[in-house]
Design a protein around this motif. Structure first.
Motif, short mmCIF file in Angstrom:
data_model
loop_
_atom_site.label_atom_id
_atom_site.label_comp_id
_atom_site.label_asym_id
_atom_site.label_seq_id
_atom_site.Cartn_x
_atom_site.Cartn_y
_atom_site.Cartn_z
N GLU A 140 0.82 -1.20 0.00
CA GLU A 140 0.00 0.00 0.00
C GLU A 140 0.86 1.26 0.00
O GLU A 140 0.67 2.15 -0.84
CB GLU A 140 -0.90 -0.03 1.24
CG GLU A 140 -1.88 1.10 1.34
CD GLU A 140 -2.77 0.96 2.56
OE1 GLU A 140 -3.77 1.67 2.60
OE2 GLU A 140 -2.46 0.17 3.48
N VAL A 141 1.82 1.32 0.91
CA VAL A 141 2.59 2.55 1.11
C VAL A 141 3.69 2.71 0.07
O VAL A 141 3.72 3.71 -0.65
CB VAL A 141 3.20 2.58 2.54
CG1 VAL A 141 4.10 3.78 2.74
CG2 VAL A 141 2.09 2.55 3.59
N GLU A 142 4.60 1.77 -0.02
CA GLU A 142 5.78 1.93 -0.88
C GLU A 142 5.52 1.50 -2.32
O GLU A 142 6.11 2.04 -3.25
CB GLU A 142 6.98 1.18 -0.31
CG GLU A 142 7.34 1.56 1.13
CD GLU A 142 7.62 3.04 1.37
OE1 GLU A 142 7.67 3.85 0.42
OE2 GLU A 142 7.81 3.41 2.55
N CYS A 143 4.64 0.52 -2.52
CA CYS A 143 4.31 0.07 -3.88
C CYS A 143 3.14 0.87 -4.43
O CYS A 143 2.71 0.65 -5.56
CB CYS A 143 4.02 -1.43 -3.89
SG CYS A 143 5.39 -2.40 -3.26
N ARG A 144 2.60 1.74 -3.60
CA ARG A 144 1.57 2.71 -3.99
C ARG A 144 0.35 2.07 -4.64
O ARG A 144 -0.20 2.60 -5.61
CB ARG A 144 2.20 3.78 -4.88
CG ARG A 144 3.33 4.49 -4.16
CD ARG A 144 4.04 5.48 -5.01
NE ARG A 144 5.07 6.14 -4.20
CZ ARG A 144 6.16 6.67 -4.70
NH1 ARG A 144 6.38 6.65 -6.00
NH2 ARG A 144 7.05 7.23 -3.92
N ASN A 145 -0.03 0.90 -4.13
CA ASN A 145 -1.22 0.19 -4.60
C ASN A 145 -1.14 -0.23 -6.07
O ASN A 145 -2.16 -0.52 -6.69
CB ASN A 145 -2.49 1.04 -4.40
CG ASN A 145 -2.69 1.45 -2.97
OD1 ASN A 145 -2.42 0.71 -2.04
ND2 ASN A 145 -3.16 2.67 -2.78
N LYS A 146 0.06 -0.26 -6.63
CA LYS A 146 0.22 -0.51 -8.07
C LYS A 146 0.42 -1.97 -8.44
O LYS A 146 0.05 -2.38 -9.53
CB LYS A 146 1.40 0.30 -8.62
CG LYS A 146 1.18 1.79 -8.62
CD LYS A 146 0.24 2.14 -9.73
CE LYS A 146 0.23 3.62 -10.02
NZ LYS A 146 -0.52 3.92 -11.22
#
Length: 182
Positions: free
Chosen positions: A108-114
Motif C-alpha cells: 500500500e505505502v511503498e508500492c503505492r497500490n500498483k
C-alpha cells in the motif's frame, strides 16, 4: 609468507567461483511455478505465477526486506513503471522473504497500490529461483529481477544489489517481448 598469501588468494578465488556458480536461474530456463500469500493495495490475496502468465509476461522481482532503503527505492521505481508494464501486457510482482508480516502495508505505502507483493517464508521460492542470500543469520531473497514469458521461459535474469538498473533492464526485456509477440 608468499606461499601463504598465494594459498589465501587461491582460497578466495575458489570461494568466489562457488558463489558465482550459485547464481540465479538464467535466461532460457523454465521458471518454477509458485503460489504465495500476497497483498495488493494492502488487501490480502493469493498470487499465482501460472494464473498471471495467462495474461502475458510477468516481471518477477525478488527483494531482501520491506521498508529498507534500497527495497523502498526499488518499490517506488516499479510503482512508477507499473502502468507502462501493464500497457505492454505485463504483470509486476515483488517477492520478499524479509519482513513478511509487513507485505500488506508495503504494498500500500511503498508500492503505492500498483502491484502485488508476496511473502516468501523461509525464502523457499527464492531458493527455487536460486536467488538467496544470508544476512544477519537469516536466509533472504537477493535483489534479482526476472521477466518470464507466458510459456514460462525466463527472458531476463538480472541480479544486482543496487536497485537502480532493475526497471531499465526489465522494461527493455518486456518491450522486446511485446515487439515480437504483438
Amino acid at each position: 609468507m608468499k606461499h601463504r598469501l598465494s594459498l589465501l588468494c587461491a582460497a578466495a578465488a575458489l570461494t568466489l567461483a562457488s558463489f558465482t556458480a550459485s547464481a540465479a536461474l538464467e535466461k532460457g530456463a523454465q521458471a518454477p511455478d509458485f503460489t504465495l500469500k500476497a497483498a495488493l493495495g494492502g488487501k490480502p490475496m493469493d498470487f499465482s505465477l501460472q494464473q498471471a502468465l495467462k495474461k502475458g509476461p510477468v516481471v518477477l522481482y525478488f527483494f531482501p526486506a520491506a521498508f529498507t532503503k534500497g527495497c523502498t527505492l526499488e518499490a517506488h521505481d516499479f510503482a512508477e513503471a507499473t502502468d507502462q508494464f501493464n500497457k505492454l501486457g505485463a504483470t509486476v510482482v515483488g517477492v520478499t522473504a524479509g519482513n513478511i508480516d509487513q507485505v500488506d502495508k508495503f504494498s500500500e505505502v511503498e508500492c503505492r497500490n500498483k502491484f502485488a507483493v508476496a511473502a516468501d517464508p523461509g525464502a523457499k521460492v527464492a531458493g527455487e529461483y536460486q536467488t538467496q542470500m544470508q544476512m544477519n543469520g537469516k536466509t533472504l531473497s537477493d535483489r534479482t529481477s526476472f521477466v518470464i514469458a507466458p510459456d514460462g521461459k525466463i527472458l531476463l535474469s538480472y541480479t544486482d544489489r543496487n536497485p537502480d538498473a532493475h526497471i531499465e533492464k526489465t522494461m527493455a526485456a518486456v518491450k522486446q517481448y511485446a515487439q515480437t509477440h504483438s
